[in-house]
Design a protein around this motif. Structure first.
Motif, PDB file in Angstrom:
ATOM      1  N   GLY A 187       0.802  -1.213   0.000  1.00 21.42           N
ATOM      2  CA  GLY A 187       0.000   0.000   0.000  1.00 21.42           C
ATOM      3  C   GLY A 187       0.837   1.266   0.000  1.00 21.42           C
ATOM      4  N   PHE A 188       2.167   1.093   0.019  1.00 22.05           N
ATOM      5  CA  PHE A 188       3.093   2.233  -0.010  1.00 22.05           C
ATOM      6  C   PHE A 188       4.026   2.067  -1.204  1.00 22.05           C
ATOM      7  CE2 PHE A 188       2.032   1.412   4.468  1.00 22.05           C
ATOM      8  CZ  PHE A 188       1.408   2.620   4.781  1.00 22.05           C
ATOM      9  N   HIS A 189       3.939   3.008  -2.138  1.00 26.18           N
ATOM     10  CA  HIS A 189       4.702   2.893  -3.378  1.00 26.18           C
ATOM     11  C   HIS A 189       6.204   2.791  -3.121  1.00 26.18           C
ATOM     12  CE1 HIS A 189       5.706   3.328  -7.578  1.00 26.18           C
ATOM     13  NE2 HIS A 189       6.407   4.421  -7.335  1.00 26.18           N
ATOM     14  N   VAL A 227      -7.445  -5.053   1.516  1.00 31.78           N
ATOM     15  CA  VAL A 227      -8.298  -4.159   0.726  1.00 31.78           C
ATOM     16  C   VAL A 227      -7.735  -3.942  -0.676  1.00 31.78           C
ATOM     17  CG1 VAL A 227      -9.234  -1.818   0.553  1.00 31.78           C
ATOM     18  CG2 VAL A 227      -9.229  -3.009   2.759  1.00 31.78           C
ATOM     19  N   ILE A 228      -6.465  -3.551  -0.755  1.00 37.91           N
ATOM     20  CA  ILE A 228      -5.846  -3.281  -2.058  1.00 37.91           C
ATOM     21  C   ILE A 228      -5.471  -4.580  -2.773  1.00 37.91           C
ATOM     22  CG2 ILE A 228      -3.921  -2.153  -3.241  1.00 37.91           C
ATOM     23  CD1 ILE A 228      -3.789  -0.173  -0.913  1.00 37.91           C
ATOM     24  N   GLY A 229      -4.864  -5.499  -2.013  1.00 41.90           N
ATOM     25  CA  GLY A 229      -4.421  -6.758  -2.623  1.00 41.90           C
ATOM     26  C   GLY A 229      -5.479  -7.839  -2.658  1.00 41.90           C
ATOM     27  N   ASN A 230      -6.607  -7.615  -1.966  1.00 44.91           N
ATOM     28  CA  ASN A 230      -7.699  -8.587  -1.932  1.00 44.91           C
ATOM     29  C   ASN A 230      -7.222  -9.946  -1.436  1.00 44.91           C
ATOM     30  OD1 ASN A 230     -10.427  -9.270  -2.262  1.00 44.91           O
ATOM     31  ND2 ASN A 230     -10.058 -10.137  -4.291  1.00 44.91           N
ATOM     32  N   GLN A 231      -6.327  -9.911  -0.432  1.00 51.18           N
ATOM     33  CA  GLN A 231      -5.762 -11.141   0.118  1.00 51.18           C
ATOM     34  C   GLN A 231      -6.306 -11.389   1.528  1.00 51.18           C
ATOM     35  OE1 GLN A 231      -3.623 -13.396  -1.233  1.00 51.18           O
ATOM     36  NE2 GLN A 231      -3.683 -12.286  -3.182  1.00 51.18           N
ATOM     37  N   PRO A 232      -6.923 -12.531   1.772  1.00 51.53           N
ATOM     38  CA  PRO A 232      -7.321 -12.875   3.145  1.00 51.53           C
ATOM     39  C   PRO A 232      -6.089 -12.841   4.054  1.00 51.53           C
ATOM     40  CG  PRO A 232      -8.308 -14.400   1.586  1.00 51.53           C
ATOM     41  CD  PRO A 232      -7.318 -13.588   0.810  1.00 51.53           C
ATOM     42  N   THR A 233      -6.208 -12.167   5.171  1.00 50.77           N
ATOM     43  CA  THR A 233      -5.065 -11.906   6.046  1.00 50.77           C
ATOM     44  C   THR A 233      -5.408 -12.312   7.474  1.00 50.77           C
ATOM     45  OG1 THR A 233      -4.342 -10.065   4.663  1.00 50.77           O
ATOM     46  CG2 THR A 233      -3.548 -10.087   6.932  1.00 50.77           C
ATOM     47  N   VAL A 234      -4.427 -12.854   8.180  1.00 48.37           N
ATOM     48  CA  VAL A 234      -4.638 -13.205   9.586  1.00 48.37           C
ATOM     49  C   VAL A 234      -3.585 -12.528  10.450  1.00 48.37           C
ATOM     50  CG1 VAL A 234      -3.298 -15.357   9.375  1.00 48.37           C
ATOM     51  CG2 VAL A 234      -4.897 -15.065  11.281  1.00 48.37           C
ATOM     52  N   ILE A 235      -4.028 -12.007  11.585  1.00 42.22           N
ATOM     53  CA  ILE A 235      -3.143 -11.378  12.562  1.00 42.22           C
ATOM     54  C   ILE A 235      -3.163 -12.217  13.833  1.00 42.22           C
ATOM     55  CG2 ILE A 235      -2.657  -9.313  13.921  1.00 42.22           C
ATOM     56  CD1 ILE A 235      -4.374  -7.751  11.864  1.00 42.22           C
ATOM     57  N   PHE A 236      -2.004 -12.682  14.255  1.00 44.65           N
ATOM     58  CA  PHE A 236      -1.872 -13.341  15.546  1.00 44.65           C
ATOM     59  C   PHE A 236      -1.314 -12.313  16.524  1.00 44.65           C
ATOM     60  CE2 PHE A 236      -1.878 -16.849  12.580  1.00 44.65           C
ATOM     61  CZ  PHE A 236      -2.669 -17.799  13.226  1.00 44.65           C
ATOM     62  N   SER A 237      -2.181 -11.808  17.401  1.00 46.90           N
ATOM     63  CA  SER A 237      -1.799 -10.751  18.336  1.00 46.90           C
ATOM     64  C   SER A 237      -1.616 -11.343  19.727  1.00 46.90           C
ATOM     65  CB  SER A 237      -2.857  -9.651  18.361  1.00 46.90           C
ATOM     66  OG  SER A 237      -2.521  -8.660  19.307  1.00 46.90           O
ATOM     67  N   LEU A 238      -0.382 -11.409  20.183  1.00 50.74           N
ATOM     68  CA  LEU A 238      -0.093 -12.006  21.476  1.00 50.74           C
ATOM     69  C   LEU A 238      -0.031 -10.969  22.593  1.00 50.74           C
ATOM     70  CD1 LEU A 238       1.404 -13.842  19.150  1.00 50.74           C
ATOM     71  CD2 LEU A 238       2.272 -15.041  21.137  1.00 50.74           C
TER      72      LEU A 238
END
Length: 462
Positions: A187-189, A227-238
């Motif tokens: 998302g950052f050129h 949103v931009i890449g349309n890739q399902p993403t997962v965050i593991f927040s510990l």
């Protein structure tokens, strides 16, 4: 009618094929080439045959002749001759075949029976653990599926012909996304110029001292990937809860300062902005805020997400809070090393980029002025993090340390340096972004093209 082996409760086996393979190799040494990539000593069911094949293999690796006499001699040196039935049994094996003509077919049958036995073993172990009732059923299911998949992959072999690989790579080069990237957009050129997007199977370490905005930057990257890449993403927040992360994402998305959100001091038009954050609401982002997440549980959850949702990006916040293998619990450095290796293994096995946030040691604070910029040696607790990573990125905010201007007198207020200290397949460079801490938002700075230097870290890696 039930199978005879099933009635006798005997594991699947092919004794006559095992005998034929061993006899054929002792008749024609070169036949070993045809089966060496298909089977090994563990593929055999009969313990005698395992020992004989092991002796044959050791002779072949030593470039020695392979026949009845040399195999008997090797078994004697290994102390296994009597266990296999003596020289008589070894000699008898060669009498059961005329040549090695069908040895590859016979080896294939041996491998098939081995896979059947291993599948039974895996399923049986899973059943026993389920009956114990002290482990998570989803984790047990994932462990069983992963074990069977690895078993199948191992049996399939890893040898490929170069011409086929070249054709696949040419097709890969020709097939680019609409934005010209080969990976998932950040998302950052200025960052995408350096990375060409986050690449599949890469382990990316994102590090910085407290106060640099690591979590905010990570959330910006996840939002852009989904949103931009349309890739399902997962965050593991510990460290942070799913509610805390969502508050920060909403602040960045709507432009409403985080403190207003946390204090619930919102105007009607701000509520309107919340409810119309369509891109964020419609994106596919999963959050797992399990505290003290074990590396085994992490691998199982990632495999399940890949199967069920074709997950495209995995993010861990942060590496040092994960629990490694129990065997390393008394050695923190080895535990961190095992975690970083596992993160890289997940990236490779699932063919997705993994971004892991990491702490830096306090040595950074002991240095003066501009020397507070992080270095690879600052990665906390383990040098293996640097070794396992394909990219190491440091966030540095000069303003945080009272550096308000650069050497040319340019203002450093709100500036964040995104320093690529290691980039296995690209350039060592720095992207410059603007950070609004109140809104948890990173942005491009107008007028900075993000040109890439020709410097690489090839010498540092190899």
């Amino acid at each position: 009618m039930r199978n005879k082996l099933e009635i006798l409760n005997v594991p699947p086996q092919a004794k006559e094929f095992e005998e034929a393979v061993l006899g054929a190799v002792m008749l024609e040494r070169e036949a070993y080439h045809e089966i060496s990539s298909l089977i090994n000593e563990n593929s055999f069911y009969d313990e005698r045959h395992k020992k004989i094949f092991k002796a044959i293999k050791s002779l072949f690796m030593a470039s020695s002749p392979i026949d009845i006499i040399t195999v008997v001699g090797q078994l004697r040196r290994l102390g296994d001759l009597e266990a296999v039935g003596g020289a008589f049994y070894v000699t008898e094996l060669t009498s059961r075949v005329a040549s090695s003509a069908n040895i590859a077919y016979h080896a294939g049958i041996i491998m098939q029976k081995y896979l059947e036995r291993e599948t039974i073993r895996i399923v049986t172990e899973t059943s026993k653990n389920i009956f114990k009732g002290d482990q998570d059923i989803f984790m047990l299911q994932d462990q069983m599926i992963n074990s069977i998949q690895k078993l199948t992959e191992t049996s399939a072999g890893q040898i490929s012909e170069l011409s086929d690989i070249v054709k696949d790579r040419l097709l890969h080069y020709e097939t680019k996304s609409e934005n010209g990237l080969t990976g998932i957009p950040s998302g950052f050129h200025s960052i995408d110029l350096i990375t060409s997007g986050w690449q599949n199977s890469n382990l990316v370490i994102l590090a910085g001292r407290p106060g640099m905005g690591k979590t905010a930057f990570m959330l910006n990257l996840c939002r852009n990937a989904a949103v931009i890449g349309n890739q399902p993403t997962v965050i593991f927040s510990l460290e942070m809860s799913k509610e805390q992360l969502t508050d920060r994402m909403l602040s960045a998305e709507t432009g409403i300062p985080l403190d207003k959100i946390l204090n619930r001091n919102l105007q009607p038009w701000e509520f309107y902005k919340f409810h119309h954050s369509r891109e964020l609401i419609e994106s596919t982002i999963f959050i797992d805020d399990t505290a003290s997440l074990s590396i085994q549980s992490f691998r199982s959850k990632c495999a399940r997400l890949k199967r069920n949702h074709n997950i495209g990006l995995i993010v861990v916040d942060y590496l040092q809070l994960m629990k490694g293998e129990s065997e390393y619990k008394n050695n923190r450095e080895q535990e961190i090393s095992s975690i970083s290796r596992s993160l890289k293994a997940v990236a490779k096995d699932l063919n997705v980029p993994v971004i892991a946030l990491s702490q830096l040691s306090r040595k950074v604070e002991e240095r003066a002025g501009a020397h507070k910029r992080p270095m690879l040696s600052d990665l906390r607790e383990s040098g293996s993090i640097e070794q396992d990573a394909d990219q190491v990125i440091f966030l540095f905010r000069p303003e945080y340390y009272g550096i308000m201007e650069d050497a040319e007198g340019n203002s450093m207020v709100g500036i964040t340096e995104v320093n690529f200290a290691k980039n296995r397949n690209g350039a060592i460079d720095t992207a410059i972004l603007s950070f609004n801490g109140a809104k948890m938002k990173f942005s491009e700075i107008q007028g900075i093209p993000g040109e890439i230097t020709n410097e690489t870290n090839e010498e540092k890696i190899f």
